[in-house]
Design a protein around this motif. Structure first.
Motif, PDB file in Angstrom:
ATOM      1  N   GLU A   1      -0.374 -36.126  12.538  1.00 54.65           N
ATOM      2  CA  GLU A   1      -1.635 -36.783  12.884  1.00 54.65           C
ATOM      3  C   GLU A   1      -1.490 -37.636  14.149  1.00 54.65           C
ATOM      4  OE1 GLU A   1      -5.167 -39.273  10.546  1.00 54.65           O
ATOM      5  OE2 GLU A   1      -3.159 -39.121   9.671  1.00 54.65           O
ATOM      6  N   VAL A   2      -0.380 -38.382  14.235  1.00 59.21           N
ATOM      7  CA  VAL A   2      -0.143 -39.227  15.400  1.00 59.21           C
ATOM      8  C   VAL A   2       0.070 -38.370  16.649  1.00 59.21           C
ATOM      9  CG1 VAL A   2       1.471 -40.869  16.454  1.00 59.21           C
ATOM     10  CG2 VAL A   2       0.765 -41.169  14.080  1.00 59.21           C
ATOM     11  N   HIS A   3       0.828 -37.310  16.510  1.00 56.79           N
ATOM     12  CA  HIS A   3       1.092 -36.431  17.644  1.00 56.79           C
ATOM     13  C   HIS A   3      -0.212 -35.823  18.173  1.00 56.79           C
ATOM     14  CE1 HIS A   3       3.779 -34.212  20.219  1.00 56.79           C
ATOM     15  NE2 HIS A   3       3.195 -33.074  19.902  1.00 56.79           N
ATOM     16  N   GLN A   4      -1.083 -35.422  17.270  1.00 58.19           N
ATOM     17  CA  GLN A   4      -2.371 -34.852  17.669  1.00 58.19           C
ATOM     18  C   GLN A   4      -3.235 -35.906  18.353  1.00 58.19           C
ATOM     19  OE1 GLN A   4      -4.890 -33.544  14.454  1.00 58.19           O
ATOM     20  NE2 GLN A   4      -6.048 -32.153  15.761  1.00 58.19           N
ATOM     21  N   TYR A   5      -3.201 -37.126  17.843  1.00 54.10           N
ATOM     22  CA  TYR A   5      -3.984 -38.216  18.442  1.00 54.10           C
ATOM     23  C   TYR A   5      -3.587 -38.424  19.904  1.00 54.10           C
ATOM     24  CZ  TYR A   5      -5.023 -43.051  19.731  1.00 54.10           C
ATOM     25  OH  TYR A   5      -5.411 -44.179  20.404  1.00 54.10           O
TER      26      TYR A   5
ATOM     27  N   ASP B   1      -1.971 -36.348  21.889  1.00 50.81           N
ATOM     28  CA  ASP B   1      -2.262 -35.147  22.677  1.00 50.81           C
ATOM     29  C   ASP B   1      -3.710 -35.141  23.149  1.00 50.81           C
ATOM     30  OD1 ASP B   1       0.235 -34.109  22.657  1.00 50.81           O
ATOM     31  OD2 ASP B   1      -0.117 -32.627  21.094  1.00 50.81           O
ATOM     32  N   LEU B   2      -4.624 -35.544  22.266  1.00 50.20           N
ATOM     33  CA  LEU B   2      -6.035 -35.549  22.618  1.00 50.20           C
ATOM     34  C   LEU B   2      -6.365 -36.696  23.572  1.00 50.20           C
ATOM     35  CD1 LEU B   2      -7.618 -34.739  19.131  1.00 50.20           C
ATOM     36  CD2 LEU B   2      -7.440 -33.209  21.108  1.00 50.20           C
ATOM     37  N   ARG B   3      -5.647 -37.814  23.435  1.00 53.93           N
ATOM     38  CA  ARG B   3      -5.933 -38.973  24.273  1.00 53.93           C
ATOM     39  C   ARG B   3      -5.504 -38.745  25.723  1.00 53.93           C
ATOM     40  NH1 ARG B   3      -3.900 -45.138  23.086  1.00 53.93           N
ATOM     41  NH2 ARG B   3      -2.053 -44.534  24.264  1.00 53.93           N
ATOM     42  N   ASN B   4      -4.374 -38.089  25.897  1.00 56.76           N
ATOM     43  CA  ASN B   4      -3.878 -37.836  27.250  1.00 56.76           C
ATOM     44  C   ASN B   4      -3.063 -36.549  27.235  1.00 56.76           C
ATOM     45  OD1 ASN B   4      -2.798 -37.826  29.815  1.00 56.76           O
ATOM     46  ND2 ASN B   4      -2.315 -40.018  29.831  1.00 56.76           N
ATOM     47  N   THR B   5      -3.696 -35.453  27.605  1.00 57.35           N
ATOM     48  CA  THR B   5      -3.038 -34.147  27.540  1.00 57.35           C
ATOM     49  C   THR B   5      -1.925 -34.008  28.577  1.00 57.35           C
ATOM     50  OG1 THR B   5      -4.706 -33.236  29.052  1.00 57.35           O
ATOM     51  CG2 THR B   5      -5.117 -33.010  26.676  1.00 57.35           C
ATOM     52  N   GLU B   6      -1.939 -34.870  29.602  1.00 54.14           N
ATOM     53  CA  GLU B   6      -0.936 -34.760  30.647  1.00 54.14           C
ATOM     54  C   GLU B   6       0.289 -35.632  30.383  1.00 54.14           C
ATOM     55  OE1 GLU B   6      -2.814 -35.619  34.339  1.00 54.14           O
ATOM     56  OE2 GLU B   6      -4.163 -33.893  34.254  1.00 54.14           O
ATOM     57  N   ARG B   7       0.236 -36.440  29.326  1.00 56.83           N
ATOM     58  CA  ARG B   7       1.387 -37.283  29.016  1.00 56.83           C
ATOM     59  C   ARG B   7       1.726 -37.146  27.539  1.00 56.83           C
ATOM     60  NH1 ARG B   7       1.383 -43.783  29.393  1.00 56.83           N
ATOM     61  NH2 ARG B   7       0.691 -43.514  27.261  1.00 56.83           N
ATOM     62  N   PRO B   8       2.536 -36.152  27.196  1.00 56.55           N
ATOM     63  CA  PRO B   8       2.880 -35.950  25.787  1.00 56.55           C
ATOM     64  C   PRO B   8       3.659 -37.133  25.228  1.00 56.55           C
ATOM     65  CG  PRO B   8       4.245 -34.594  27.218  1.00 56.55           C
ATOM     66  CD  PRO B   8       3.194 -35.193  28.093  1.00 56.55           C
ATOM     67  N   VAL B   9       3.406 -37.435  23.976  1.00 52.80           N
ATOM     68  CA  VAL B   9       4.061 -38.543  23.295  1.00 52.80           C
ATOM     69  C   VAL B   9       4.739 -38.009  22.046  1.00 52.80           C
ATOM     70  CG1 VAL B   9       3.713 -40.762  22.155  1.00 52.80           C
ATOM     71  CG2 VAL B   9       2.371 -40.188  24.179  1.00 52.80           C
ATOM     72  N   ASP B  10       5.933 -38.504  21.769  1.00 53.67           N
ATOM     73  CA  ASP B  10       6.676 -38.048  20.602  1.00 53.67           C
ATOM     74  C   ASP B  10       5.960 -38.408  19.309  1.00 53.67           C
ATOM     75  OD1 ASP B  10       8.709 -37.041  22.143  1.00 53.67           O
ATOM     76  OD2 ASP B  10       9.893 -38.875  22.079  1.00 53.67           O
ATOM     77  N   ALA B  11       6.326 -37.695  18.250  1.00 52.26           N
ATOM     78  CA  ALA B  11       5.819 -38.029  16.923  1.00 52.26           C
ATOM     79  C   ALA B  11       6.260 -39.438  16.546  1.00 52.26           C
ATOM     80  CB  ALA B  11       6.342 -37.022  15.907  1.00 52.26           C
TER      81      ALA B  11
END
Length: 318
Positions: A219-223, A225-235
């Motif tokens: 859920e956090v990873h998807q959040y 990804d949607l917030r900033n598709t150009e800056r991936p964030v770890d789980a």
């Protein structure tokens, strides 16, 4: 509006207050519209009605209106939006005022018998400051405003203390930026309720404790990804796993803070930090005016249990 708890098991009760809290999200972009004096007075009065340990009122808040100070706070925090907030506060734990009151009554506040400068009062004053900030934040959201809590202003605590002219027996706790929202970010996911609320005792195994973590990670990873598709964030769990690096940086900042502030400390219970069940003290290196840590059990890793900031708070005037 109907919703369920974090975990989706139970339907929630709704009213205006609950919905305000459930819809809370950090706002980091504000419109340029100034807030009225009535709004400011309302928010500050609400903060004063938060709980206060032993009714000592041992917190204060500095309303920052000077553009230069705002810019310096933004520099310390590394966040430009701090300078753009229409309303900006720094909440401070404050026993200086109570010490002044006591001195006006003939009390010798530099004596160890004066307990308002003890470590216990430090932690309670910090708690009171956080409660007051949260009350103000909730009131602001209820008025349709947006807020972001600023822990980043403590990136350089010594500089912040000097910038705000904080006297002995005070210490900055958190900042709060408030304004009319200039963005509408998605709600950040919350951990399953079962991972944070336990009945009667703490979970006896990691398996029980971490039940639901995989779904929360997704859920956090998807959040993000949607917030900033150009800056991936770890789980979430991967972010936690790098905490050792953060702790190491924090330890370096602790030592830097001690050296910059040129602290002096006596081996009293107030100056004591905890390392598991063992103790360490901070004392002055008289040759260089710096600071060193002396552990009673050097073979054990130092895990600072107490806030090093309390040393600066307690000893600023010694």
């Amino acid at each position: 509006m109907k919703s369920r708890d974090n975990g989706g098991m139970t339907e929630l009760i709704h009213n205006t207050t609950i919905d305000t809290l459930l819809e809370r999200r950090s706002i980091r972009k504000f419109s340029n519209e100034a807030l009225s004096s009535e709004v400011i007075a309302t928010l500050e009065t609400v903060a004063q009605h938060a709980p206060s340990s032993q009714f000592l009122n041992d917190w204060s808040a500095i309303r920052v209106t000077d553009p230069d100070i705002k810019n310096q706070l933004a520099h310390i925090g590394g966040q430009p939006y701090i300078a753009q907030a229409p309303l900006l506060y720094v909440f401070v734990l404050d026993e200086h005022r109570n010490a002044a009151i006591a001195r006006s009554k003939g009390v010798e506040t530099g004596d160890d018998a004066f307990t308002l400068t003890s470590s216990y009062r430090y932690t309670q004053a910090q708690n009171d400051a956080v409660l007051a900030l949260h009350a103000m934040e909730t009131a602001a959201y209820s008025l349709g405003l947006g807020c972001v809590v600023l822990g980043s202003i403590l990136n350089d605590a010594a500089a912040l203390v000097d910038l705000l002219g904080l006297p002995e027996y005070t210490y900055p706790v958190l900042g709060l930026a408030i304004g009319k929202p200039g963005q509408e970010p998605a709600l950040k996911p919350r951990m399953p309720r079962s991972m944070q609320f336990f009945e009667n005792e703490y979970p006896s195994s990691d398996e029980r404790l971490l039940s639901g973590l995989d779904a929360f990670d997704d859920e956090v990873h998807q959040y993000y990804d949607l917030r900033n598709t150009e800056r991936p964030v770890d789980a979430f769990s991967d972010q936690i796993a790098v905490g050792d690096d953060v702790s190491e940086i924090g330890s370096q900042r602790v030592l830097k803070l001690l050296i910059v502030c040129d602290l002096r400390c006596r081996t009293s219970p107030f100056c004591r930090l905890r390392s598991g069940r063992d103790s360490v003290w901070i004392d002055k290196d008289i040759q260089r005016g710096g600071a060193r840590l002396r552990s009673l059990h050097a073979d054990k890793p130092l895990l600072v249990y107490f806030f090093v900031s309390l040393v600066h708070y307690r000893l600023r005037g010694l």
